[in-house]
Design a protein around this motif. Structure first.
Motif, PDB file in Angstrom:
ATOM      1  N   LEU A  16       0.814  -1.224   0.000  1.00 46.42           N
ATOM      2  CA  LEU A  16       0.000   0.000   0.000  1.00 46.42           C
ATOM      3  C   LEU A  16       0.845   1.271   0.000  1.00 46.42           C
ATOM      4  CD1 LEU A  16      -2.989  -0.856   2.350  1.00 46.42           C
ATOM      5  CD2 LEU A  16      -2.950  -0.696  -0.137  1.00 46.42           C
ATOM      6  N   THR A  17       2.095   1.184   0.411  1.00 43.67           N
ATOM      7  CA  THR A  17       2.942   2.383   0.378  1.00 43.67           C
ATOM      8  C   THR A  17       3.269   2.791  -1.058  1.00 43.67           C
ATOM      9  OG1 THR A  17       5.006   1.109   0.560  1.00 43.67           O
ATOM     10  CG2 THR A  17       3.965   1.850   2.625  1.00 43.67           C
ATOM     11  N   ALA A  18       3.090   1.873  -2.000  1.00 49.20           N
ATOM     12  CA  ALA A  18       3.378   2.169  -3.406  1.00 49.20           C
ATOM     13  C   ALA A  18       2.156   2.679  -4.166  1.00 49.20           C
ATOM     14  CB  ALA A  18       3.917   0.909  -4.091  1.00 49.20           C
ATOM     15  N   VAL A  19       1.023   2.785  -3.496  1.00 48.12           N
ATOM     16  CA  VAL A  19      -0.217   3.172  -4.171  1.00 48.12           C
ATOM     17  C   VAL A  19      -0.392   4.689  -4.097  1.00 48.12           C
ATOM     18  CG1 VAL A  19      -2.725   2.888  -4.172  1.00 48.12           C
ATOM     19  CG2 VAL A  19      -1.255   0.957  -3.574  1.00 48.12           C
ATOM     20  N   LEU A  24      -5.545   4.886  -4.388  1.00 45.52           N
ATOM     21  CA  LEU A  24      -6.030   4.428  -3.091  1.00 45.52           C
ATOM     22  C   LEU A  24      -7.505   4.791  -2.935  1.00 45.52           C
ATOM     23  CD1 LEU A  24      -5.321   3.109  -0.365  1.00 45.52           C
ATOM     24  CD2 LEU A  24      -4.770   5.391   0.466  1.00 45.52           C
ATOM     25  N   ALA A  25      -7.850   6.020  -3.268  1.00 42.96           N
ATOM     26  CA  ALA A  25      -9.250   6.462  -3.172  1.00 42.96           C
ATOM     27  C   ALA A  25     -10.142   5.634  -4.093  1.00 42.96           C
ATOM     28  CB  ALA A  25      -9.366   7.948  -3.514  1.00 42.96           C
ATOM     29  N   ALA A  26      -9.695   5.358  -5.297  1.00 39.16           N
ATOM     30  CA  ALA A  26     -10.482   4.563  -6.243  1.00 39.16           C
ATOM     31  C   ALA A  26     -10.641   3.134  -5.740  1.00 39.16           C
ATOM     32  CB  ALA A  26      -9.820   4.571  -7.618  1.00 39.16           C
ATOM     33  N   GLY A  27      -9.585   2.554  -5.183  1.00 43.40           N
ATOM     34  CA  GLY A  27      -9.662   1.197  -4.652  1.00 43.40           C
ATOM     35  C   GLY A  27     -10.621   1.104  -3.473  1.00 43.40           C
ATOM     36  N   LEU A  28     -10.591   2.107  -2.591  1.00 46.62           N
ATOM     37  CA  LEU A  28     -11.499   2.130  -1.451  1.00 46.62           C
ATOM     38  C   LEU A  28     -12.953   2.249  -1.905  1.00 46.62           C
ATOM     39  CD1 LEU A  28      -9.470   4.385   0.994  1.00 46.62           C
ATOM     40  CD2 LEU A  28      -9.849   1.914   1.188  1.00 46.62           C
ATOM     41  N   GLU A  29     -13.179   3.072  -2.906  1.00 46.20           N
ATOM     42  CA  GLU A  29     -14.538   3.220  -3.426  1.00 46.20           C
ATOM     43  C   GLU A  29     -15.024   1.900  -4.042  1.00 46.20           C
ATOM     44  OE1 GLU A  29     -18.228   4.668  -4.183  1.00 46.20           O
ATOM     45  OE2 GLU A  29     -16.673   5.455  -2.866  1.00 46.20           O
ATOM     46  N   ARG A  44     -18.546 -10.435   3.163  1.00 40.69           N
ATOM     47  CA  ARG A  44     -18.956  -9.076   3.525  1.00 40.69           C
ATOM     48  C   ARG A  44     -18.190  -8.605   4.764  1.00 40.69           C
ATOM     49  NH1 ARG A  44     -22.726  -5.731   2.178  1.00 40.69           N
ATOM     50  NH2 ARG A  44     -23.695  -4.425   3.729  1.00 40.69           N
ATOM     51  N   PHE A  45     -18.105  -9.477   5.762  1.00 39.17           N
ATOM     52  CA  PHE A  45     -17.385  -9.137   6.981  1.00 39.17           C
ATOM     53  C   PHE A  45     -15.903  -8.899   6.690  1.00 39.17           C
ATOM     54  CE2 PHE A  45     -15.352  -9.922  11.068  1.00 39.17           C
ATOM     55  CZ  PHE A  45     -16.125  -9.132  11.898  1.00 39.17           C
ATOM     56  N   ALA A  46     -15.317  -9.743   5.864  1.00 37.46           N
ATOM     57  CA  ALA A  46     -13.902  -9.583   5.510  1.00 37.46           C
ATOM     58  C   ALA A  46     -13.662  -8.247   4.797  1.00 37.46           C
ATOM     59  CB  ALA A  46     -13.444 -10.747   4.641  1.00 37.46           C
ATOM     60  N   LEU A  47     -14.533  -7.900   3.866  1.00 33.58           N
ATOM     61  CA  LEU A  47     -14.389  -6.605   3.182  1.00 33.58           C
ATOM     62  C   LEU A  47     -14.518  -5.446   4.169  1.00 33.58           C
ATOM     63  CD1 LEU A  47     -16.379  -7.102  -0.141  1.00 33.58           C
ATOM     64  CD2 LEU A  47     -13.974  -6.471   0.075  1.00 33.58           C
ATOM     65  N   TRP A  48     -15.491  -5.548   5.064  1.00 38.89           N
ATOM     66  CA  TRP A  48     -15.686  -4.476   6.034  1.00 38.89           C
ATOM     67  C   TRP A  48     -14.472  -4.330   6.940  1.00 38.89           C
ATOM     68  CZ3 TRP A  48     -15.640  -3.943  11.244  1.00 38.89           C
ATOM     69  CH2 TRP A  48     -16.058  -2.701  11.719  1.00 38.89           C
ATOM     70  N   THR A  49     -13.900  -5.460   7.411  1.00 38.99           N
ATOM     71  CA  THR A  49     -12.737  -5.362   8.303  1.00 38.99           C
ATOM     72  C   THR A  49     -11.546  -4.747   7.589  1.00 38.99           C
ATOM     73  OG1 THR A  49     -12.063  -7.645   7.855  1.00 38.99           O
ATOM     74  CG2 THR A  49     -13.432  -7.270   9.797  1.00 38.99           C
ATOM     75  N   LEU A  54      -8.322   0.235   6.999  1.00 40.06           N
ATOM     76  CA  LEU A  54      -7.817   1.323   6.164  1.00 40.06           C
ATOM     77  C   LEU A  54      -8.504   2.655   6.472  1.00 40.06           C
ATOM     78  CD1 LEU A  54      -7.593  -0.652   2.806  1.00 40.06           C
ATOM     79  CD2 LEU A  54      -5.701   0.009   4.323  1.00 40.06           C
ATOM     80  N   GLY A  55      -9.360   2.659   7.497  1.00 42.67           N
ATOM     81  CA  GLY A  55     -10.022   3.892   7.914  1.00 42.67           C
ATOM     82  C   GLY A  55     -11.130   4.352   6.989  1.00 42.67           C
ATOM     83  N   ALA A  56     -11.733   3.419   6.247  1.00 43.49           N
ATOM     84  CA  ALA A  56     -12.732   3.804   5.254  1.00 43.49           C
ATOM     85  C   ALA A  56     -14.024   2.994   5.340  1.00 43.49           C
ATOM     86  CB  ALA A  56     -12.125   3.656   3.854  1.00 43.49           C
ATOM     87  N   ALA A  57     -14.266   2.339   6.458  1.00 46.13           N
ATOM     88  CA  ALA A  57     -15.456   1.491   6.578  1.00 46.13           C
ATOM     89  C   ALA A  57     -16.699   2.325   6.843  1.00 46.13           C
ATOM     90  CB  ALA A  57     -15.266   0.491   7.711  1.00 46.13           C
ATOM     91  N   PRO A  58     -17.819   1.912   6.276  1.00 47.87           N
ATOM     92  CA  PRO A  58     -19.080   2.575   6.614  1.00 47.87           C
ATOM     93  C   PRO A  58     -19.473   2.237   8.051  1.00 47.87           C
ATOM     94  CG  PRO A  58     -19.497   0.695   5.204  1.00 47.87           C
ATOM     95  CD  PRO A  58     -18.007   0.833   5.307  1.00 47.87           C
ATOM     96  N   ASP A  59     -20.360   3.030   8.609  1.00 47.95           N
ATOM     97  CA  ASP A  59     -20.861   2.764   9.954  1.00 47.95           C
ATOM     98  C   ASP A  59     -21.501   1.388  10.017  1.00 47.95           C
ATOM     99  OD1 ASP A  59     -20.057   5.261  10.858  1.00 47.95           O
ATOM    100  OD2 ASP A  59     -22.013   6.182  10.460  1.00 47.95           O
TER     101      ASP A  59
END
Length: 87
Positions: A16-19, A24-29, A44-49, A54-59
């Motif tokens: 991730l340091t190379a992204v 990074l924003a596109a991948g998170l979206e 679903r749980f794995a994606l959320w974790t 990465l500090g981008a999970a929905p509530d």
């Protein structure tokens, strides 16, 4: 789900340091869209974790309709904080 596979899928690398920021924003979206479409509870749980890490999970109430899934996510959040070394 293998972490390295998921990182390569969404960010093109497992380093991730190379992204660049825009990638990074596109991948998170892309991950958030896939989370919304995913029906399998485990995936679903794995994606959320990963999003949470990465500090981008929905509530939780947005990500999980089932109260048991929200409780599991809360437990994971508490454990991940406990396992994170103090800075």
């Amino acid at each position: 789900m293998d972490l390295d596979d998921q990182l390569r899928r969404y960010f093109g690398t497992n380093d991730l340091t190379a992204v660049p920021g825009s990638a990074l924003a596109a991948g998170l979206e892309h991950m958030r869209v896939d989370l919304g479409l995913e029906k399998d509870h485990s995936r679903r749980f794995a994606l959320w974790t990963l999003l949470h890490s990465l500090g981008a999970a929905p509530d939780l109430d947005v990500a999980f309709k089932d109260p048991a899934d929200r409780d599991a996510a809360r437990n994971w959040m508490e454990l991940s904080e406990w396992l994170t070394p103090d800075e």
